[in-house]
Design an enzyme around this catalytic site. Structure first.
Site, PDB file in Angstrom:
ATOM      1  N   GLU A 299      -0.816   9.569   5.239  1.00  8.07           N
ATOM      2  CA  GLU A 299      -2.161   9.320   5.755  1.00  8.07           C
ATOM      3  C   GLU A 299      -2.608  10.458   6.665  1.00  8.07           C
ATOM      4  OE1 GLU A 299      -5.231   7.711   4.964  1.00  8.07           O
ATOM      5  OE2 GLU A 299      -3.705   6.173   4.599  1.00  8.07           O
TER       6      GLU A 299
ATOM      7  N   ASP B 138      -1.537  -0.774   6.228  1.00  5.42           N
ATOM      8  CA  ASP B 138      -1.700  -0.130   7.535  1.00  5.42           C
ATOM      9  C   ASP B 138      -3.156  -0.002   7.957  1.00  5.42           C
ATOM     10  OD1 ASP B 138      -2.278   3.267   7.043  1.00  5.42           O
ATOM     11  OD2 ASP B 138      -1.919   1.916   5.378  1.00  5.42           O
TER      12      ASP B 138
ATOM     13  N   ALA C   7     -16.652   4.185  -5.801  1.00  7.32           N
ATOM     14  CA  ALA C   7     -18.009   4.095  -5.265  1.00  7.32           C
ATOM     15  C   ALA C   7     -18.006   3.767  -3.779  1.00  7.32           C
ATOM     16  CB  ALA C   7     -18.803   3.047  -6.041  1.00  7.32           C
ATOM     17  N   LYS C   8     -17.069   2.926  -3.341  1.00  7.23           N
ATOM     18  CA  LYS C   8     -16.994   2.567  -1.927  1.00  7.23           C
ATOM     19  C   LYS C   8     -16.665   3.791  -1.082  1.00  7.23           C
ATOM     20  CE  LYS C   8     -16.547   0.022   1.811  1.00  7.23           C
ATOM     21  NZ  LYS C   8     -17.717  -0.550   2.500  1.00  7.23           N
TER      22      LYS C   8
ATOM     23  N   ASP D  37       0.874  -1.164   0.000  1.00  2.00           N
ATOM     24  CA  ASP D  37       0.000   0.000   0.000  1.00  2.00           C
ATOM     25  C   ASP D  37       0.918   1.222   0.000  1.00  2.00           C
ATOM     26  OD1 ASP D  37      -2.294   1.620   0.323  1.00  2.00           O
ATOM     27  OD2 ASP D  37      -1.973   1.663   2.488  1.00  2.00           O
TER      28      ASP D  37
ATOM     29  N   ASP E  44      -0.079   5.077   0.942  1.00  2.00           N
ATOM     30  CA  ASP E  44      -0.269   6.059   2.012  1.00  2.00           C
ATOM     31  C   ASP E  44      -0.260   5.372   3.378  1.00  2.00           C
ATOM     32  OD1 ASP E  44      -0.772   8.462   0.339  1.00  2.00           O
ATOM     33  OD2 ASP E  44      -2.451   7.261  -0.364  1.00  2.00           O
TER      34      ASP E  44
ATOM     35  N   SER F 279      -2.458   0.840  -4.429  1.00  2.00           N
ATOM     36  CA  SER F 279      -2.963   1.942  -3.611  1.00  2.00           C
ATOM     37  C   SER F 279      -4.321   2.400  -4.103  1.00  2.00           C
ATOM     38  CB  SER F 279      -1.971   3.111  -3.679  1.00  2.00           C
ATOM     39  OG  SER F 279      -2.536   4.292  -3.145  1.00  2.00           O
ATOM     40  N   SER F 280      -5.131   2.876  -3.179  1.00  2.00           N
ATOM     41  CA  SER F 280      -6.431   3.428  -3.542  1.00  2.00           C
ATOM     42  C   SER F 280      -6.323   4.819  -4.151  1.00  2.00           C
ATOM     43  CB  SER F 280      -7.339   3.474  -2.311  1.00  2.00           C
ATOM     44  OG  SER F 280      -7.593   2.174  -1.823  1.00  2.00           O
TER      45      SER F 280
ATOM     46  N   THR G 177     -10.174   3.107   0.929  1.00  2.00           N
ATOM     47  CA  THR G 177     -11.265   2.939  -0.023  1.00  2.00           C
ATOM     48  C   THR G 177     -11.090   3.891  -1.205  1.00  2.00           C
ATOM     49  OG1 THR G 177     -12.681   4.551   1.082  1.00  2.00           O
ATOM     50  CG2 THR G 177     -12.841   2.255   1.818  1.00  2.00           C
TER      51      THR G 177
END
Length: 217
Positions: free
Chosen positions: A17, A166, A49-50, A8, A10, A108-109, A46
């Site tokens: 974060e 994390d 849409a989530k 991941d 961030d 990553s998101s 997330t």
């Protein structure tokens, strides 16, 4: 040692974060909303849409898309104006894996442009064999899609991949994907659920290297 390492971004590779948490506070105030302390942890990891669904759950009176874009633009502005804050051990762990023939991906998101900018500005982009963004996936974390796609791009079975995360959503996604999931706590402390489910909980990237060297993970 596993064949691949999926990170991941961030809160794991970069100390960003906290920027999102600060931005959510400022965004709530701009939209005339009282900041809800549980919101950042719920939204962490997330996308798409989530992410908007979580916003609507906590702040039903706002335009979720506009709320999200306001937060993201605040973070973009900060990162345009200052160096990307690195997590201790960033360069060491990437060099360690590369030196041992381990393939490396980031999952990553964040938006693809944000991921690539952070990796490029910190001089580590050449270490990565794959970059996967949650906005490209049909389902956001905690669904396993992003980690399954990263494993596919690396040419490895999920069970042969470490996932370093994390946040709760990301950790659940790594576990659902069948990866060797390791928590590196940032703003979210480990729960009893995570202590039981994760392969390890390491307090830093340096600790991850030590754990792999001694065969703990």
């Amino acid at each position: 040692m596993k064949k691949a390492a999926i990170f991941d971004m961030d809160g794991v590779l970069f100390d960003t974060e906290r920027l999102y948490r600060e931005s959510w506070v400022e965004t709530a105030a701009q939209f005339g909303q009282a900041f809800l302390p549980a919101f950042p942890a719920a939204v962490c990891g997330t996308s798409g849409a989530k992410l908007q669904a979580v916003v609507r759950e906590y702040y039903p009176a706002v335009d979720a898309a506009a709320f999200v874009e306001c937060c993201m633009e605040r973070v973009r502005k900060v990162l345009r104006e200052q160096p990307v804050p690195e997590k201790p051990g960033l360069h060491e762990i990437l060099t360690f894996f590369r030196g041992n023939g381990v393939k490396i991906a980031v999952a990553s998101s964040s938006e693809p442009s944000m991921i690539e900018s952070n990796l490029r500005r910190t001089g580590v982009i050449d270490h990565f064999d794959a970059i996967v963004s949650g906005v490209q996936m049909p389902r956001s974390k905690p669904a396993p899609d992003i980690f399954l796609e990263a494993a596919r791009r690396l040419g490895c079975a999920p069970a042969d991949c470490y996932v370093f995360e994390d946040g709760l959503s990301g950790l659940r996604a790594g576990l659902a994907a069948g990866c060797v999931t390791v928590m590196i706590p940032d703003l979210t402390p480990p729960t009893d659920e995570l202590r039981a489910a994760c392969a390890a909980i390491c307090d830093s990237l340096h600790a991850v290297i030590d754990a792999i060297r001694v065969g703990t993970i």
